[in-house]
Design a protein around this motif. Structure first.
Motif, mmCIF file in Angstrom:
data_model
loop_
_atom_site.group_PDB
_atom_site.id
_atom_site.type_symbol
_atom_site.label_atom_id
_atom_site.label_comp_id
_atom_site.label_asym_id
_atom_site.label_seq_id
_atom_site.Cartn_x
_atom_site.Cartn_y
_atom_site.Cartn_z
ATOM 1 N N ASP A 1 -49.440 -16.066 2.894
ATOM 2 C CA ASP A 1 -49.678 -14.211 3.142
ATOM 3 C C ASP A 1 -49.743 -13.873 1.572
ATOM 4 O OD1 ASP A 1 -49.508 -14.228 5.511
ATOM 5 O OD2 ASP A 1 -47.307 -13.379 6.542
ATOM 6 N N ILE A 2 -48.733 -13.262 0.831
ATOM 7 C CA ILE A 2 -49.362 -13.464 -0.525
ATOM 8 C C ILE A 2 -49.986 -14.365 -1.368
ATOM 9 C CG2 ILE A 2 -47.607 -13.224 -3.195
ATOM 10 C CD1 ILE A 2 -44.879 -13.920 -1.002
ATOM 11 N N LEU A 3 -50.437 -15.150 -0.819
ATOM 12 C CA LEU A 3 -51.732 -15.852 -1.253
ATOM 13 C C LEU A 3 -53.100 -15.171 -1.147
ATOM 14 C CD1 LEU A 3 -50.592 -19.478 -1.715
ATOM 15 C CD2 LEU A 3 -50.384 -18.325 -3.645
ATOM 16 N N ARG A 4 -52.917 -15.071 0.547
ATOM 17 C CA ARG A 4 -53.685 -15.063 0.676
ATOM 18 C C ARG A 4 -54.460 -13.891 0.651
ATOM 19 N NH1 ARG A 4 -55.117 -18.539 6.167
ATOM 20 N NH2 ARG A 4 -55.661 -20.300 5.027
ATOM 21 N N ASN A 5 -53.680 -12.862 0.539
ATOM 22 C CA ASN A 5 -53.641 -11.751 0.253
ATOM 23 C C ASN A 5 -53.367 -10.691 -1.587
ATOM 24 O OD1 ASN A 5 -53.710 -9.946 2.290
ATOM 25 N ND2 ASN A 5 -51.045 -10.199 3.049
ATOM 26 N N SER A 6 -53.841 -11.771 -1.674
ATOM 27 C CA SER A 6 -53.502 -11.610 -3.326
ATOM 28 C C SER A 6 -55.301 -10.952 -4.121
ATOM 29 C CB SER A 6 -53.065 -12.736 -3.947
ATOM 30 O OG SER A 6 -53.891 -13.904 -4.285
ATOM 31 N N THR A 7 -55.326 -10.629 -5.039
ATOM 32 C CA THR A 7 -56.610 -10.631 -5.162
ATOM 33 C C THR A 7 -57.527 -11.515 -6.142
ATOM 34 O OG1 THR A 7 -55.516 -7.935 -6.367
ATOM 35 C CG2 THR A 7 -57.731 -8.275 -7.375
ATOM 36 N N ILE A 8 -57.143 -12.497 -6.333
ATOM 37 C CA ILE A 8 -57.687 -13.217 -6.545
ATOM 38 C C ILE A 8 -58.305 -14.625 -5.691
ATOM 39 C CG2 ILE A 8 -56.210 -15.606 -6.996
ATOM 40 C CD1 ILE A 8 -57.038 -15.596 -9.835
ATOM 41 N N PHE A 9 -57.586 -14.354 -4.351
ATOM 42 C CA PHE A 9 -57.772 -14.306 -3.256
ATOM 43 C C PHE A 9 -59.180 -13.901 -2.399
ATOM 44 C CE2 PHE A 9 -58.348 -16.176 1.331
ATOM 45 C CZ PHE A 9 -58.101 -17.630 0.466
ATOM 46 N N LYS A 10 -59.000 -12.316 -2.400
ATOM 47 C CA LYS A 10 -59.570 -11.880 -2.128
ATOM 48 C C LYS A 10 -61.551 -11.481 -2.813
ATOM 49 C CE LYS A 10 -56.856 -8.462 0.874
ATOM 50 N NZ LYS A 10 -55.743 -7.307 0.503
ATOM 51 N N TYR A 11 -61.323 -11.063 -3.935
ATOM 52 C CA TYR A 11 -62.455 -11.417 -4.648
ATOM 53 C C TYR A 11 -62.629 -12.584 -6.317
ATOM 54 C CZ TYR A 11 -61.042 -7.012 -3.214
ATOM 55 O OH TYR A 11 -60.924 -6.035 -1.945
ATOM 56 N N PRO A 12 -62.076 -13.831 -5.098
ATOM 57 C CA PRO A 12 -63.409 -15.012 -5.942
ATOM 58 C C PRO A 12 -63.882 -14.679 -7.560
ATOM 59 C CG PRO A 12 -63.601 -15.445 -4.081
ATOM 60 C CD PRO A 12 -62.738 -14.073 -4.190
#
Length: 1046
Positions: free
Chosen positions: A364-375
């Motif tokens: 959840d933490i990794l997929r909700n991170s900004t870097i994952f959402k807006y790579p």
């Protein structure tokens, strides 16, 4: 300005120094330009040549940090006025000094309040506020022009850093800095080039542009784009710290590629990971998990790696972030091929995730991170840490706690830009290259040691550092630092091998280049090694280190000397202290001896050589070691009495059981011989079972007897650091003298070669007395300065004095009937000159003799009057004798009635102290008789005839011919058996003749040895003339003819 100026004159130079009084603390202090100082010197010099009057300071006026003064000459005939200022004028009628101070004040970023406090405290004047503001108004335009020029140059450099296909396009990084934390009036938005990292645009936004501070960054970014477009420059990639309005502006209104700073993004991700890795116990498994506690920093590193290795692909970046969960579940099927986890023997060092709740939290933490959402905003792996560094520079000029006016804010921003563009990424200066090289060399060495590269690599690396230091590529101390690091990190076996390199390069360490820089490093390194080594197990290595230090440092190096006479009080010898325990062990030994099988004849030898051992003798024997360890306790009455009783008992035991050569040789043959002799135990073995064998061992006896002699020598020696109480009584001194003779007798009776060993020990202890004397005298250097070769001018022959008729031409040795008188008489050709030599002057100078008394006379010394040297009767007597010889004040007439001697010496001290600075030479006063003799001698010399001068000069020239080695060799062959006659004539004693006969087999060798020693002993007197006269005296004219051709 009140001051006292002392002028000290020497032969060819003048020097002045000013002594400030307590009232002088309020003197005016000002700044002076070099040109103004030269002008006042020129003016005063010109006035002194044209006028006899004196210049005086009449009035001093302060203008900022400058002073103006009138120098007035009150001559009776005419009056002169000279106006002078401490600074030249500029074309705008301002002072150069004040303008330079204003320039420094603005460019340093100093606040006006700081300036006011500084100049008020220093008392160096102050430039008024109006003057400073006037200067700033004219100065800020130049700052603005310099800043624009700097940014224009930076744009050109940045454009030139790209390839041709991106001509006219640059990548930038931007950030906003607000004047203070919230609702700031001023904001600075800056753009740095991605290649050169220099400021290419800087915009100042205030609330007049927009009342909402949060919108200042967008306004400033738009102005940056407009500024770059005006310079025909477009933006390719724009990096910032993820301001959403900036993101929208770049995507919607520009053609640039938007990228966000990776550091800020991963920082926020780490905050969320930290919350999931720790928390209260009742929430474990809900909001956090223990299995994530050791993964915060590793996951951040993993994401950094993923961004830099995604090759600009969004899908690759997301899959790499997703794989983090599988990696910590110990499933490495999707990990990168270059990862360590692909190795066969890889073992995960973190806690393996087995809990589904921990897995869900991490996902959840990794997929909700900004870097994952807006790579797409991170795939180019850009950062803005150069902009953050620039903001730190701005803080030097613009303190966030202070609200500046617009003009001040812009000026300080311009200074920040100029400072940054001048210094960012600049190359190292010469002073900075060496520290960088030093650190790089230490890092490489650390890597070599971590990889266990081996001794040969360490040696070669150290040799390389020596060459680099010699060529000034690194600091001179670098080889020593590397050696210290090496010895600290490798094993003792490797240390012993590497130390060979240290010993082999001793000449390098003692060279002028390395000695001063490295001697302390080497000393510290060797001491650290000695602390690691065992004195019993690593004796040879310890000895090598000590020998190296003794060869490295000169003999007079005080760091290697025991100046204070300290003892190793930690060297305690332990032994059985209970008589019951000793008796029990003795009975046990006796029972074992009854059962032990021995060969025939062995028991006989053992029983005949054994000494009756009881606990009393055992205790007395080993108690002596405590006195050897700490000799100072022998100065006390009770300890000395106990020591004397123990010593008498032990020496009596030695005397009652004497050893012979036969017994010692049989024991040596019976002893097993060890093949390994590298191990040496420095401590005594104090077992009761060994005492009988020890007392019958000749080497052991010698150890103990020599310890007695060393102790006796210390007790009798005059040691500088002994206190007054450390002195022997007459009774104790007599006992030591008798016991010392007894010890020497026991050493002579101890085989083998007892007499020779006793002489050797006595000789060593005698040498030790010289060593002790040298330390008492302050460890003066053993090196003598080489004598300068000075050709002696030929002087006119003098009238012969009484006794000159005994001297023949050619410096013949005059025999006085006694060897010592003959030596003394022939020390110099002229005995009166020898008596007048500088070496015969033993009187001290007035400064040296009265130095301590002058220090005591100083009121700051706080020495009571009755304890001063002037009250010492010996000092009074010596002082009067010296004053009579060296001081003219001693014979001055005075009307003062007789005064006490201490008071008289105090008066003399005051007079001498006043004369010391002016004194060039304090030569001994000559008497009238000496002057008359000198005058008379001059008249006598003028009465000599010219013919007599030539004859004497000719004889002296013939006598001064030096002897060559070939002449001595030829003479030795011609002398034959007659060499003894010549040796007696040359004043050799019978002992020397016997020595020549025993050391050499042939008469020619004996003669050559004798002549060589005579030449070395006589030095300048060993000439051809003196040897001819000696050969004539013994009736050998044929030798003269054969050698000298006469």
């Amino acid at each position: 300005m009140e001051m006292i100026v002392h002028v000290v004159t020497t032969d060819r130079s003048w020097s002045t120094f000013v002594t400030a009084k307590k009232s002088s603390m309020k003197l005016k202090i000002f700044l002076c330009a070099e040109k103004s100082l030269e002008k006042i010197i020129e003016t005063v010099d010109a006035h002194a040549r044209s006028c006899t009057g004196q210049l005086k300071i009449k009035k001093i006026t302060t203008r900022g940090h400058v002073v103006m003064t009138n120098l007035k000459c009150e001559n009776l005939q005419q009056t002169h006025n000279i106006k002078w200022s401490s600074s030249p004028y500029l074309p705008n009628k301002e002072y150069l000094v004040n303008s330079r101070v204003n320039h420094g004040l603005i460019c340093s970023g100093m606040l006006p309040s700081h300036y006011n406090r500084f100049v008020d405290g220093a008392g160096i004047g102050k430039i008024g506020k109006a003057k400073r503001e006037k200067f700033f108004k004219s100065y800020k335009k130049f700052l603005q022009d310099e800043c624009k020029e700097s940014m224009s140059t930076a744009i050109l450099e940045e454009v030139a850093s790209y390839e041709d296909e991106k001509l006219g396009e640059v990548d930038i990084m931007t950030d906003a800095r607000h004047g203070w934390r919230k609702n700031a009036k001023d904001s600075t938005i800056v753009a740095l080039g991605d290649k050169t990292h220099k400021v290419i645009s800087c915009q100042h936004i205030t609330k007049s542009d927009d009342r909402v501070t949060q919108r200042h960054e967008k306004i400033g970014t738009k102005k940056i784009y407009e500024d770059l477009q005006s310079n025909d420059v477009s933006v390719g990639v724009h990096v910032h710290d993820r301001n959403l309005s900036i993101n929208k502006f770049i995507r919607d209104e520009t053609d640039a590629t938007n990228q966000n700073d990776t550091w800020h993004c991963i920082k926020s991700l780490k905050v969320r990971l930290q919350k999931a890795a720790s928390g209260p116990a009742y929430l474990e498994g809900k909001t956090w998990s223990f299995q994530l506690s050791d993964k915060v920093e590793p996951i951040a590193t993993h994401i950094h790696w993923s961004i830099r290795n995604c090759n600009g692909d969004i899908t690759t970046l997301r899959s790499s972030i997703d794989n983090i969960v599988e990696h910590y579940k110990d499933n490495h099927s999707s990990c990168h091929s270059t990862s360590r986890c692909k190795e066969p023997k890889y073992e995960i060092s973190r806690t393996v995730i087995t809990d589904p709740k921990a897995e869900k939290l991490l996902k959840d933490i990794l997929r909700n991170s900004t870097i994952f959402k807006y790579p797409g905003d991170y795939i180019l792996a850009k950062d803005t840490f150069y902009v953050e560094s620039f903001n730190n520079v701005v803080n030097v000029y613009q303190d966030k706690r202070i609200s500046f006016s617009d003009s001040q804010y812009n000026a300080r921003s311009n200074l920040s830009v100029c400072h940054w563009n001048e210094n960012v990424d600049r190359s190292f200066t010469e002073s900075e290259k060496k520290p960088a090289m030093d650190q790089a060399m230490r890092d490489i060495l650390k890597k070599h040691i971590a990889d266990e590269a081996g001794v040969e690599v360490y040696r070669n690396y150290t040799l390389l550092s020596i060459q680099l230091a010699a060529n000034e590529c690194c600091s001179t101390a670098m080889p020593f630092v590397l050696l210290s690091d090496t010895f600290d990190l490798i094993t003792l076996e490797e240390c012993e091998e590497v130390f060979n390199l240290v010993e082999e390069n001793l000449s390098v360490w003692k060279s002028e280049t390395f000695y001063d820089a490295g001697k302390n490093y080497l000393l510290r390194m060797c001491n650290d090694l000695l602390r690691r080594l065992s004195k019993s197990q690593n004796t040879v290595f310890c000895g090598r280190i000590q020998l190296f230090l003794s060869r490295l440092f000169p003999l007079s190096e005080k760091s290697a000397l025991n100046l204070m006479g300290q003892f190793n009080l930690d060297n305690i010898t332990t032994f059985s202290s209970k008589s019951e325990e000793f008796k029990f062990k003795a009975q046990e030994i006796h029972m074992k001896d009854d059962v032990m099988e021995v060969e025939e004849g062995e028991m006989e030898d053992f029983s005949s050589s054994s000494t009756p051992i009881d606990y009393n003798l055992y205790r007395r024997f080993w108690t002596l070691q405590d006195y050897f360890r700490k000799p100072t306790q022998c100065y006390d009455k009770v300890p000395f009495k106990a020591f004397a009783q123990n010593a008498d008992a032990v020496l009596s035991a030695f005397a009652s059981s004497k050893l012979d050569d036969l017994k010692t040789s049989r024991k040596k043959l019976a002893m097993p011989r060890t093949t390994d002799s590298s191990t040496f135990f420095a401590k005594y073995l104090t077992s009761e079972k060994l005492l009988d064998l020890q007392l019958n061992d000749s080497n052991f006896r010698r150890y103990v007897l020599v310890q007695f002699l060393i102790l006796f020598q210390y007790l009798n020696a005059q040691v500088k650091f002994k206190n007054a109480a450390q002195a022997l009584t007459e009774e104790n001194a007599q006992w030591i003298k008798v016991t010392q003779d007894k010890v020497y007798q026991l050493i002579r009776e101890t085989p083998p070669n007892g007499d020779q060993f006793a002489k050797t020990v006595e000789h060593i202890l005698t040498r030790e007395e010289y060593w002790n004397k040298w330390k008492n005298e302050g460890c003066s250097s053993f090196e003598r300065s080489p004598a300068t070769d000075q050709t002696k001018p030929k002087t006119k022959a003098k009238r012969k004095w009484v006794g000159d008729d005994l001297q023949a031409h050619g410096r013949k040795t005059i025999k006085m009937g006694s060897a010592e008188l003959t030596r003394l008489w022939n020390l110099a050709p002229n005995n009166m000159d020898a008596c007048k030599s500088d070496k015969r002057i033993f009187l001290p100078t007035l400064e040296d003799h009265f130095a301590d008394a002058m220090e005591q006379a100083d009121p700051d010394a706080h020495i009571e009057h009755e304890y001063k040297l002037v009250h010492n009767q010996i000092f009074q007597w010596k002082s009067l004798r010296l004053l009579a010889r060296r001081s003219p004040h001693f014979f001055n007439q005075t009307t003062t009635p007789a005064m006490p001697l201490p008071q008289y010496l105090d008066l003399m001290l005051q007079k001498i102290a006043k004369e010391i600075p002016q004194t060039v030479n304090n030569e001994e006063m000559r008497t009238d008789v000496g002057e008359e003799e000198t005058i008379k001698e001059g008249h006598d010399e003028e009465d000599l005839k010219q013919g007599e001068e030539q004859d004497v000069a000719g004889d002296e020239e013939a006598a001064d011919d030096p002897l060559t080695k070939e002449q001595l060799q030829l003479m030795s062959e011609k002398l034959g058996e007659d060499w003894k006659r010549l040796a007696i004539e040359l004043n050799f004693p019978e002992d020397d003749l016997a020595y020549f006969e025993t050391e050499n087999e042939l008469d020619s060798q004996r003669a050559f040895k004798m002549l060589t020693i005579w030449q070395e002993k006589e030095e300048d007197r060993a000439t051809c003339g003196s040897l001819k006269i000696a050969l004539k005296e013994v009736g050998l004219p044929e030798v003269i003819e054969a050698v000298f051709g006469e």
